[in-house]
Design a protein around this motif. Sequence first.
Motif, PDB file in Angstrom:
ATOM      1  N   PRO A 339       8.809 -11.756  -2.264  1.00  0.00           N
ATOM      2  CA  PRO A 339       7.587 -12.021  -1.491  1.00  0.00           C
ATOM      3  C   PRO A 339       6.874 -13.309  -1.906  1.00  0.00           C
ATOM      4  O   PRO A 339       6.816 -13.635  -3.094  1.00  0.00           O
ATOM      5  CB  PRO A 339       6.705 -10.800  -1.795  1.00  0.00           C
ATOM      6  CG  PRO A 339       7.639  -9.774  -2.373  1.00  0.00           C
ATOM      7  CD  PRO A 339       8.699 -10.550  -3.087  1.00  0.00           C
ATOM      8  N   SER A 340       6.345 -14.008  -0.928  1.00  0.00           N
ATOM      9  CA  SER A 340       5.344 -15.037  -1.173  1.00  0.00           C
ATOM     10  C   SER A 340       4.002 -14.339  -0.975  1.00  0.00           C
ATOM     11  O   SER A 340       3.487 -14.249   0.128  1.00  0.00           O
ATOM     12  CB  SER A 340       5.506 -16.207  -0.192  1.00  0.00           C
ATOM     13  OG  SER A 340       4.552 -17.209  -0.458  1.00  0.00           O
ATOM     14  N   TRP A 341       3.456 -13.845  -2.052  1.00  0.00           N
ATOM     15  CA  TRP A 341       2.392 -12.846  -1.989  1.00  0.00           C
ATOM     16  C   TRP A 341       1.105 -13.387  -1.384  1.00  0.00           C
ATOM     17  O   TRP A 341       0.686 -14.499  -1.679  1.00  0.00           O
ATOM     18  CB  TRP A 341       2.104 -12.305  -3.385  1.00  0.00           C
ATOM     19  CG  TRP A 341       3.238 -11.547  -3.979  1.00  0.00           C
ATOM     20  CD1 TRP A 341       4.178 -12.007  -4.853  1.00  0.00           C
ATOM     21  CD2 TRP A 341       3.563 -10.176  -3.721  1.00  0.00           C
ATOM     22  NE1 TRP A 341       5.062 -11.011  -5.173  1.00  0.00           N
ATOM     23  CE2 TRP A 341       4.719  -9.873  -4.486  1.00  0.00           C
ATOM     24  CE3 TRP A 341       2.998  -9.173  -2.923  1.00  0.00           C
ATOM     25  CZ2 TRP A 341       5.312  -8.614  -4.495  1.00  0.00           C
ATOM     26  CZ3 TRP A 341       3.581  -7.923  -2.922  1.00  0.00           C
ATOM     27  CH2 TRP A 341       4.723  -7.645  -3.697  1.00  0.00           C
ATOM     28  N   PHE A 342       0.473 -12.554  -0.570  1.00  0.00           N
ATOM     29  CA  PHE A 342      -0.826 -12.870   0.008  1.00  0.00           C
ATOM     30  C   PHE A 342      -1.953 -12.399  -0.901  1.00  0.00           C
ATOM     31  O   PHE A 342      -3.018 -13.011  -0.961  1.00  0.00           O
ATOM     32  CB  PHE A 342      -0.943 -12.216   1.387  1.00  0.00           C
ATOM     33  CG  PHE A 342      -2.181 -12.571   2.139  1.00  0.00           C
ATOM     34  CD1 PHE A 342      -2.352 -13.842   2.661  1.00  0.00           C
ATOM     35  CD2 PHE A 342      -3.185 -11.639   2.365  1.00  0.00           C
ATOM     36  CE1 PHE A 342      -3.497 -14.174   3.376  1.00  0.00           C
ATOM     37  CE2 PHE A 342      -4.322 -11.966   3.074  1.00  0.00           C
ATOM     38  CZ  PHE A 342      -4.479 -13.232   3.578  1.00  0.00           C
ATOM     39  N   GLY A 343      -1.727 -11.299  -1.603  1.00  0.00           N
ATOM     40  CA  GLY A 343      -2.725 -10.766  -2.512  1.00  0.00           C
ATOM     41  C   GLY A 343      -2.086  -9.797  -3.478  1.00  0.00           C
ATOM     42  O   GLY A 343      -0.905  -9.448  -3.354  1.00  0.00           O
ATOM     43  N   PHE A 344      -2.866  -9.356  -4.466  1.00  0.00           N
ATOM     44  CA  PHE A 344      -2.398  -8.384  -5.457  1.00  0.00           C
ATOM     45  C   PHE A 344      -3.113  -7.076  -5.183  1.00  0.00           C
ATOM     46  O   PHE A 344      -4.325  -6.960  -5.364  1.00  0.00           O
ATOM     47  CB  PHE A 344      -2.695  -8.869  -6.874  1.00  0.00           C
ATOM     48  CG  PHE A 344      -2.039  -8.062  -7.947  1.00  0.00           C
ATOM     49  CD1 PHE A 344      -0.758  -8.381  -8.381  1.00  0.00           C
ATOM     50  CD2 PHE A 344      -2.683  -6.970  -8.516  1.00  0.00           C
ATOM     51  CE1 PHE A 344      -0.136  -7.636  -9.380  1.00  0.00           C
ATOM     52  CE2 PHE A 344      -2.079  -6.220  -9.507  1.00  0.00           C
ATOM     53  CZ  PHE A 344      -0.790  -6.547  -9.940  1.00  0.00           C
ATOM     54  N   VAL A 345      -2.360  -6.085  -4.738  1.00  0.00           N
ATOM     55  CA  VAL A 345      -2.954  -4.850  -4.239  1.00  0.00           C
ATOM     56  C   VAL A 345      -2.881  -3.759  -5.294  1.00  0.00           C
ATOM     57  O   VAL A 345      -1.873  -3.596  -5.983  1.00  0.00           O
ATOM     58  CB  VAL A 345      -2.263  -4.413  -2.917  1.00  0.00           C
ATOM     59  CG1 VAL A 345      -0.788  -4.154  -3.109  1.00  0.00           C
ATOM     60  CG2 VAL A 345      -2.956  -3.204  -2.309  1.00  0.00           C
ATOM     61  N   LEU A 346      -3.974  -3.008  -5.432  1.00  0.00           N
ATOM     62  CA  LEU A 346      -4.088  -1.945  -6.426  1.00  0.00           C
ATOM     63  C   LEU A 346      -4.614  -0.678  -5.759  1.00  0.00           C
ATOM     64  O   LEU A 346      -5.499  -0.744  -4.890  1.00  0.00           O
ATOM     65  CB  LEU A 346      -5.045  -2.351  -7.546  1.00  0.00           C
ATOM     66  CG  LEU A 346      -4.563  -3.469  -8.480  1.00  0.00           C
ATOM     67  CD1 LEU A 346      -5.731  -4.030  -9.271  1.00  0.00           C
ATOM     68  CD2 LEU A 346      -3.479  -2.939  -9.408  1.00  0.00           C
TER      69      LEU A 346
END
Length: 434
Positions: A339-346
């Motif tokens: 992935p070319s990440w859009f955000g870091f999800v928790l």
Amino acid sequence: MGDKKHDILDLVRKYHQDRTDDAEFTPGATPLLASGATLNEDDRVALVEAALEMRIAAGASSLQFERRFARFFKLRKAHLTNSGSSANLVALTALTSPQLEEYRLRPGDEVITVAAGFPTTVNPILNNGLVPVFVDVELGTYNTTPERIAAAIGPRTRAIMIAHSLGNPFAVEEIAQLAQDHDLFLIEDNCDAVGSTYRGKLTGTFGDLATTSFYPAHHITMGEGGCVVTDNLVLARLVESVRDWGRDCWCEPGQDNKCMKRFDMQLGSLPHGYDHKYVFSHVGYNLKSTDLQAALGLSQLERVEEFGRIRRRNWQHLREALDGLPGLRMPEPTPGSDPSWFGFVLTVEPDARYTRKALVDHLESRRISTRRFFGGNLTRHPAYSDVTYRIAEPLTNTDIVTENTFWIGVYPSLDTEMIAYMANTIIEFVRAAH
């Protein structure tokens, strides 16, 4: 005149350098946004140069961007729009064209999508009188699965339209094969995932159509803007028509008679020879972008791979730093993806000794911006209380996402010191709670 323009652009570069904020990062005081544009002096120069040349409508820069963007994906066609939301609308509306004959989508047909996401993936389905069929997602990847899609297919299902969540690809190769096996169209909402790959292939290249957004939050920006890409020339022509007022003519603005039949056609019940530039074959819109936007997009496109590397670096730093923290579910890339990440999800687990709200409030108090997982369960929003849809399965994980999930930024303007501060802020909070 050329020398004057050169002098002006040199001044623009100096202006940018003088205006660049070189202030040091101050933990707890400097705002750390969840997303945002990363702009340099080349971007400012590109915008000013387009303005100096008064390229205020779609023109040479728009065409150049479309060609380069299609080449980036190794696809045949790209069509710019004024937003990613418009790109989604254009893409799905193109599939309702009478020119597709028995393959066209008709009112009442079903389109499979996810309930956990952003509304502009769903709204075009409703706008065209189609029926969304909502499936659940997996926690960790926050994507649906081929098995969930397969179970949702019914006698009226005609298409699949889903997004790669926060840059994390869904199992798009398998879902594309599923679509082919069942004669379904597949639209990839690739707005959050430019540069992501699945099984070594760029997302946005598996479906019949794919869409992109160039809003400042996304991987590259035009301020506003979007794009529809495809390898199918028939669909590309329909996309262009829907985007350009629904017209039948394919001449670019300012061009005439490329078909050599401008005054020699019989279409509909119009008089023979009615000016082809004013014949409309679809109920369309004017959803084009401008050359000002495209000029910025061309400059940004030069750095798309660099931006992807920084997003991956920032995400990996957070993933390693936060791994093993009690009460927090870590994000996971879909197997086989990069992935070319859009955000870091928790996601805060139900048995955690703290709540999502408490953690989010702590982060926000430290100037670390957070965002919810877009709309969460869209079926719970007032906008969809009176619309027709089908829920294919219990939306159990979607409801967990709605209650307990949020994300923080990894975009390229965040450096390693900032990312470390974000990680340490979360670690300190969780440890204090335990």
